[in-house]
Design a protein around this motif. Structure first.
Motif, PDB file in Angstrom:
ATOM      1  N   ILE A   1       0.841  -1.203   0.000  1.00  0.00           N
ATOM      2  CA  ILE A   1       0.000   0.000   0.000  1.00  0.00           C
ATOM      3  C   ILE A   1       0.879   1.257   0.000  1.00  0.00           C
ATOM      4  O   ILE A   1       0.544   2.253  -0.638  1.00  0.00           O
ATOM      5  CB  ILE A   1      -0.973  -0.038   1.191  1.00  0.00           C
ATOM      6  CG1 ILE A   1      -2.072  -1.073   0.897  1.00  0.00           C
ATOM      7  CG2 ILE A   1      -1.597   1.333   1.455  1.00  0.00           C
ATOM      8  CD1 ILE A   1      -3.008  -1.345   2.043  1.00  0.00           C
TER       9      ILE A   1
ATOM     10  N   GLN B   1       3.699   1.495  -1.510  1.00  0.00           N
ATOM     11  CA  GLN B   1       4.100   1.665  -2.912  1.00  0.00           C
ATOM     12  C   GLN B   1       2.942   2.195  -3.744  1.00  0.00           C
ATOM     13  O   GLN B   1       3.143   2.996  -4.654  1.00  0.00           O
ATOM     14  CB  GLN B   1       4.609   0.339  -3.476  1.00  0.00           C
ATOM     15  CG  GLN B   1       5.877  -0.092  -2.787  1.00  0.00           C
ATOM     16  CD  GLN B   1       6.675  -1.148  -3.519  1.00  0.00           C
ATOM     17  OE1 GLN B   1       7.808  -1.385  -3.153  1.00  0.00           O
ATOM     18  NE2 GLN B   1       6.095  -1.781  -4.532  1.00  0.00           N
ATOM     19  N   ASP B   2       1.742   1.731  -3.417  1.00  0.00           N
ATOM     20  CA  ASP B   2       0.567   2.217  -4.144  1.00  0.00           C
ATOM     21  C   ASP B   2       0.373   3.702  -3.891  1.00  0.00           C
ATOM     22  O   ASP B   2       0.072   4.481  -4.810  1.00  0.00           O
ATOM     23  CB  ASP B   2      -0.671   1.419  -3.734  1.00  0.00           C
ATOM     24  CG  ASP B   2      -1.789   1.528  -4.755  1.00  0.00           C
ATOM     25  OD1 ASP B   2      -2.264   2.655  -4.988  1.00  0.00           O
ATOM     26  OD2 ASP B   2      -2.188   0.508  -5.330  1.00  0.00           O
TER      27      ASP B   2
ATOM     28  N   ARG C   1       2.513   6.007  -3.279  1.00  0.00           N
ATOM     29  CA  ARG C   1       3.475   6.818  -4.019  1.00  0.00           C
ATOM     30  C   ARG C   1       3.343   6.615  -5.534  1.00  0.00           C
ATOM     31  O   ARG C   1       3.875   7.413  -6.314  1.00  0.00           O
ATOM     32  CB  ARG C   1       4.898   6.455  -3.570  1.00  0.00           C
ATOM     33  CG  ARG C   1       5.953   7.432  -4.063  1.00  0.00           C
ATOM     34  CD  ARG C   1       7.326   7.045  -3.518  1.00  0.00           C
ATOM     35  NE  ARG C   1       8.394   7.769  -4.170  1.00  0.00           N
ATOM     36  CZ  ARG C   1       8.818   8.967  -3.779  1.00  0.00           C
ATOM     37  NH1 ARG C   1       8.288   9.550  -2.754  1.00  0.00           N
ATOM     38  NH2 ARG C   1       9.802   9.565  -4.433  1.00  0.00           N
ATOM     39  N   SER C   2       2.666   5.559  -5.955  1.00  0.00           N
ATOM     40  CA  SER C   2       2.414   5.348  -7.389  1.00  0.00           C
ATOM     41  C   SER C   2       1.207   6.166  -7.836  1.00  0.00           C
ATOM     42  O   SER C   2       1.254   6.872  -8.837  1.00  0.00           O
ATOM     43  CB  SER C   2       2.141   3.863  -7.666  1.00  0.00           C
ATOM     44  OG  SER C   2       3.235   3.064  -7.275  1.00  0.00           O
ATOM     45  N   SER C   3       0.121   6.063  -7.058  1.00  0.00           N
ATOM     46  CA  SER C   3      -1.133   6.736  -7.435  1.00  0.00           C
ATOM     47  C   SER C   3      -1.103   8.212  -7.059  1.00  0.00           C
ATOM     48  O   SER C   3      -1.859   9.004  -7.611  1.00  0.00           O
ATOM     49  CB  SER C   3      -2.314   6.058  -6.749  1.00  0.00           C
ATOM     50  OG  SER C   3      -2.311   4.679  -7.017  1.00  0.00           O
ATOM     51  N   LEU C   4      -0.275   8.569  -6.084  1.00  0.00           N
ATOM     52  CA  LEU C   4      -0.017   9.974  -5.740  1.00  0.00           C
ATOM     53  C   LEU C   4      -1.246  10.741  -5.292  1.00  0.00           C
ATOM     54  O   LEU C   4      -1.314  11.958  -5.473  1.00  0.00           O
ATOM     55  CB  LEU C   4       0.634  10.693  -6.947  1.00  0.00           C
ATOM     56  CG  LEU C   4       1.949  10.070  -7.449  1.00  0.00           C
ATOM     57  CD1 LEU C   4       2.349  10.657  -8.795  1.00  0.00           C
ATOM     58  CD2 LEU C   4       3.050  10.295  -6.423  1.00  0.00           C
TER      59      LEU C   4
ATOM     60  N   TYR D   1      -3.684   9.310  -2.403  1.00  0.00           N
ATOM     61  CA  TYR D   1      -4.405   8.842  -1.215  1.00  0.00           C
ATOM     62  C   TYR D   1      -3.533   8.771   0.039  1.00  0.00           C
ATOM     63  O   TYR D   1      -2.375   8.359  -0.021  1.00  0.00           O
ATOM     64  CB  TYR D   1      -4.964   7.431  -1.433  1.00  0.00           C
ATOM     65  CG  TYR D   1      -6.129   7.359  -2.371  1.00  0.00           C
ATOM     66  CD1 TYR D   1      -7.286   8.106  -2.146  1.00  0.00           C
ATOM     67  CD2 TYR D   1      -6.080   6.522  -3.482  1.00  0.00           C
ATOM     68  CE1 TYR D   1      -8.360   8.027  -3.014  1.00  0.00           C
ATOM     69  CE2 TYR D   1      -7.160   6.430  -4.360  1.00  0.00           C
ATOM     70  CZ  TYR D   1      -8.293   7.190  -4.114  1.00  0.00           C
ATOM     71  OH  TYR D   1      -9.348   7.103  -4.970  1.00  0.00           O
TER      72      TYR D   1
ATOM     73  N   GLN E   1      -8.250   6.401   2.154  1.00  0.00           N
ATOM     74  CA  GLN E   1      -8.759   5.021   2.100  1.00  0.00           C
ATOM     75  C   GLN E   1      -8.516   4.420   3.480  1.00  0.00           C
ATOM     76  O   GLN E   1      -7.535   4.767   4.118  1.00  0.00           O
ATOM     77  CB  GLN E   1      -7.998   4.187   1.060  1.00  0.00           C
ATOM     78  CG  GLN E   1      -8.139   4.659  -0.378  1.00  0.00           C
ATOM     79  CD  GLN E   1      -9.493   4.341  -0.971  1.00  0.00           C
ATOM     80  OE1 GLN E   1     -10.239   3.505  -0.452  1.00  0.00           O
ATOM     81  NE2 GLN E   1      -9.829   5.036  -2.051  1.00  0.00           N
TER      82      GLN E   1
END
Lengths: 576, 576
Positions: free
Chosen positions: B251, B253-254, B256-259, B261, B436
């Motif tokens: 999460i 990593q998510d 910082r990927s989705s930028l 949440y 989230q």
């Protein structure tokens, strides 16, 4: 001697023990490209297979240059390219939700482009492309991101590039950064973007008349971007489903250990049920709902609840008061009556917007209820109050409901509870039915890629790079023959496009691949699910392994649908 | 040739590829017991260390026979037992929530008892013991459960054995099944059960005057059953925290990927924050709340929210609109003012029960609010309405609130949102703060054990068996020296007991071990957390591996607190 404190601080910034070990994990390369130490680019030759949708004629009008150039022909890798290609400047970007393996696409791309060309990383997805946010990717970057999960090296976003103003921005950025090519790593929408851009940038971007090549790479954990032998699966699906399958397997074991809970688990995957089907095949829970089957059978919500309740009751009769239910994220819109109810609500709410704005709670519900057709009035009344409120909540800018916000797993729990209580009361027995709910989604999008996803994406990156060096544009990179060494493929993007009418105007889309009821994976599931419902026959696939005897596995649904007799994949000449 | 369909059906019932491979994974055995092929029982000798709590005098009165026999002395394995012990009938049961590795305790126990003694598996935990539900465990069972997660081989429950009637039932069952010993695999409550039963069954259960030996085995994913070098950690903690740490790492990593949440993640672990601290050490998220520290600092809810909001704002100023926050399940009751509020509410609601029963919603809230002391009135008013409603919900049979039902992660999100909006409004800037929420608990209790938990539990089972063969009762099995080969230990249960007054009567308990603020693990966390808050420095530990270069790791907090300079454990003579 380094103290443990120092050792721990050195693990910061993606340097956990696993991440460090993964960076040196060797990966197989498909034979067409030579070997890891001696890569070469290739020619792409006609495979003999052509792609076209029902909208082909209109697509040819909208995409005249790419259609003329590519002719819907699927290409496959041929001989080594005779002459080295150098001096190309290539931008790569992530687009849409992250998926495991994305970093390795970048690794493969960089390796194929080699030192003679420049790879630029676009920061923050399509929006970053529009704003020209990009910087050269170095060999040091590649060493760091190799085999790691996430899209966090570059970031991503969901901007759609479709207006004239946006096209002008991309042209400007392409000129400014002297781009020869753009690689878009994304799902159906992003590959539609790629198709549109390929056409738009086909020629005359630069002063000398050159265009910008555009290549797509098929990413999505949802598994809804697939095309038979040509594209057995998008990357990320294997890892994400393995993450979810471990969790579901753990919860199945917990359910039979604690002996008191039914767990209702919602799984990400947008509309299609591929993720849920794959997780069910790996774990074998008591109940699994497949949206596509429910739509095909035209099941009502009451029928679905009855089916779940009857399984709860049947197991309770044997003294089994636990179980696991899997439900795909997109279920609601596949229940025909729910879809119709929501459409009627959307229309009604748009019509009575002013009146409704002044109402709340009970009054609002009452007003809406009496405006519904009789059958929908009954359906609406059967829903829990919080779901009614959600259905009456504000619409998005297109007047649509954000279905993803509906807690389907809780809705099913509440309605099943009510039905189980009715059955218990009617029969004068006690039927214990305690529940827990879960939603797994974000947990699986950025995990460390499985060996399959890691190797697949590396070879997808090599293929994308090879397509660019071979001068191609308007293709999606793919790797076929995944059970027998792997072969680089180029799928003509225009051959995948459909033209739909949406809100009165034309929309170009790549249709999402849904679960096919008569495909082998679904048929195998159907053949076993009754047995899984009756007794605990589950298995626990456990954490995915990168080393050891069980490291090489494909998704079960992919192996079944491709009629493989084994779960092992093979890239290169070594057996995986 | 077997079809893939048949192969898949053969994976049903715990026969996934991983489960099958794990069954033959070799595990190290501590030197005291010989080798896997040549196990032997041992004598247990005084270690020189004695255990006693502040309640020792009262414990000696309540547990006269076990205290006299064991004298609070910790024992350690000595020489091989001179004479083979045979003919013993031993019952083993799981008690409380499941934890990874439980099955291997049974495996070790069976192996140490050997063919000359009988091991009976009690089905369904303490309740199954009371009902005499047990059957012999065969070598075939052992081959199946080896290295698998879950307690599903036998099941578990949470029945406390403490009434005279229950003691009579256990005696009756012991006579009926001719039991010589009972092994209870459980946490602090279950080991209290074991201490009580050891005293109760010390002698005169059977016609010849023999008693029934009782041995406890320290299980809990919560990590709140630990005792320095004597019991560095309970089993299951390593696996559960590794499962959660993978998810949190994914999460991160998510994010910082989705930028876009902030993920607020609640982690299981009851009162103590061990699980949350360990997961934070493994993943390094932006914000981690440690209940024990909040209690020590006497922080108010508003102060906690301010601290989170300031981190959100500081990161936003740098353009970082994402992050991860970890919160332990037990937070609420560690916030002094929340604890006081809940106590005042408990009292008030008991006092005005009749009046309140007739009120609902707004009226009920208003009535309660005005009955509160001024400072609690203000605190109560600051809470979101759904939390107010939960605080006013029905009490359990002791008049207490079920705190575990409060969605702490959502409460923090809602209050932080409000505060961030205030700060944004005051400064006239926009501060994006999309969120989230997650709760991880059931996902980690039944995973396949890590190599550490698998080896640790096998040796705990061997130790429990050896204690029985050496004629011991009233001990908890443990394995010390986990960094240097491992040594079987016996911890006198009576030496762990405290006597508390609860609801006017005496209660015997093993105090839960909480996170110590000045322990090395917490101090290391404190030294790094400011840096983790300011920038993304996270690591992603990934899925736990059973093979390969990173398979052998201990929990970071255990290694730090035991002042090890490495994360590697060692059982037996081979380096892990």
């Amino acid at each position: 001697m380094t103290s443990l404190n120092d050792t721990l601080t050195q693990t910061e910034q993606h340097r956990s023990l696993l991440e460090e070990a993964l960076r040196s994990l060797p990966l197989p390369i498909v034979p067409a490209f030579g070997s890891a130490g001696n890569l070469h680019a290739v020619e792409f030759v006609a495979s003999g297979e052509k792609l076209a949708t029902a909208s082909a004629a209109r697509v040819a009008e909208l995409f005249p240059r790419t259609v003329a150039a590519n002719a819907g022909e699927v290409l496959r890798a041929g001989q080594a390219l005779a002459k080295a290609v150098t001096g190309k400047r290539v931008a790569v970007l992530f687009s849409g939700g992250p998926a495991p393996g994305g970093h390795n696409v970048v690794v493969g791309l960089k390796q194929m482009l080699g030192a003679g060309n420049t790879l630029l990383g676009v920061q923050g997805g399509p929006k970053g492309l529009l704003n020209g946010r990009m910087a050269p990717i170095t060999d040091a970057d590649i060493a760091v991101i190799r085999n790691t999960g996430g899209f966090d090296f570059l970031g991503t976003d969901r901007t759609k590039i479709k207006t004239a103003e946006q096209f002008a921005q991309v042209r400007e950025v392409s000129v400014k950064h002297e781009l020869d090519a753009i690689v878009i790593i994304g799902g159906d929408d992003s590959n539609t973007n790629a198709a549109v851009l390929a056409e738009e940038l086909f020629a005359n971007v630069h002063a000398d008349g050159r265009g910008v090549q555009v290549i797509g790479v098929p990413k999505t954990i949802d598994g809804d971007l697939q095309l038979g032998e040509l594209l057995p699966i998008s990357f990320g699906f294997d890892t994400a489903t393995r993450v979810y399958a471990e969790l579901v397997g753990n919860i199945l074991q917990d359910s039979r250990s604690s002996l008191k809970y039914w767990h209702f688990i919602k799984l990400m995957g947008r509309a299609a049920s591929h993720v849920t089907l794959e997780v069910a095949l790996q774990t074998k829970p008591a109940v699994t709902l497949i949206s596509e089957e429910i739509a095909q059978r035209k099941q009502s919500l009451a029928e679905i609840i009855e089916q779940i309740a009857q399984t709860v009751v049947a197991r309770a009769k044997k003294g089994i008061h636990h179980g696991v239910l899997l439900v795909p994220e997109g279920l609601i819109e596949f229940i025909p009556e729910m879809k119709a109810l929501i459409e009627e609500l959307n229309d009604g709410m748009a019509q009575h917007e002013a009146v409704l704005a002044a109402l709340e709670g009970e009054e609002k519900r009452a007003f809406v209820t009496k405006s519904l057709s009789p059958e929908h009035e009954k359906l609406f009344a059967s829903l829990p109050e919080y779901i009614q409120d959600m259905l009456l909540a504000e619409r998005d800018s297109h007047g649509n409901l954000q279905l993803s916000l509906i807690p389907t797993e809780q809705l099913l729990i509440d309605m099943t509870k009510r039905r189980v209580r009715e059955i218990a009361d009617a029969s004068g027995t006690k039927i214990p039915f305690a529940t827990q709910n879960h939603f797994f989604g974000y947990e699986g999008r950025c995990g460390a890629p499985t060996l399959f996803d890691a190797a697949y994406t590396l070879n997808l990156g090599l293929t994308a790079g090879a397509l660019l060096l071979a001068g191609k544009t308007g293709y999606m990179a793919s790797v076929g023959d995944i059970f027998s060494g792997g072969v680089p493929l180029a799928i003509p993007l225009a051959g995948l496009l459909d033209v739909e009418r949406r809100h009165g105007s034309e929309a170009v889309v790549i249709e999402k691949a849904l679960v096919e009821i008569d495909a082998p994976a679904m048929q195998y599931f159907v053949s076993r699910r009754e047995a899984w419902a009756q007794d605990d026959l589950f298995a626990s696939p456990g954490p995915r392994q990168l080393w050891g005897p069980v490291a090489s596995q494909l998704p079960i649904s992919v192996a079944l649908n491709r009629k493989s007799q084994s779960l092992a994949f093979q890239f290169g000449t070594d057996k995986a």
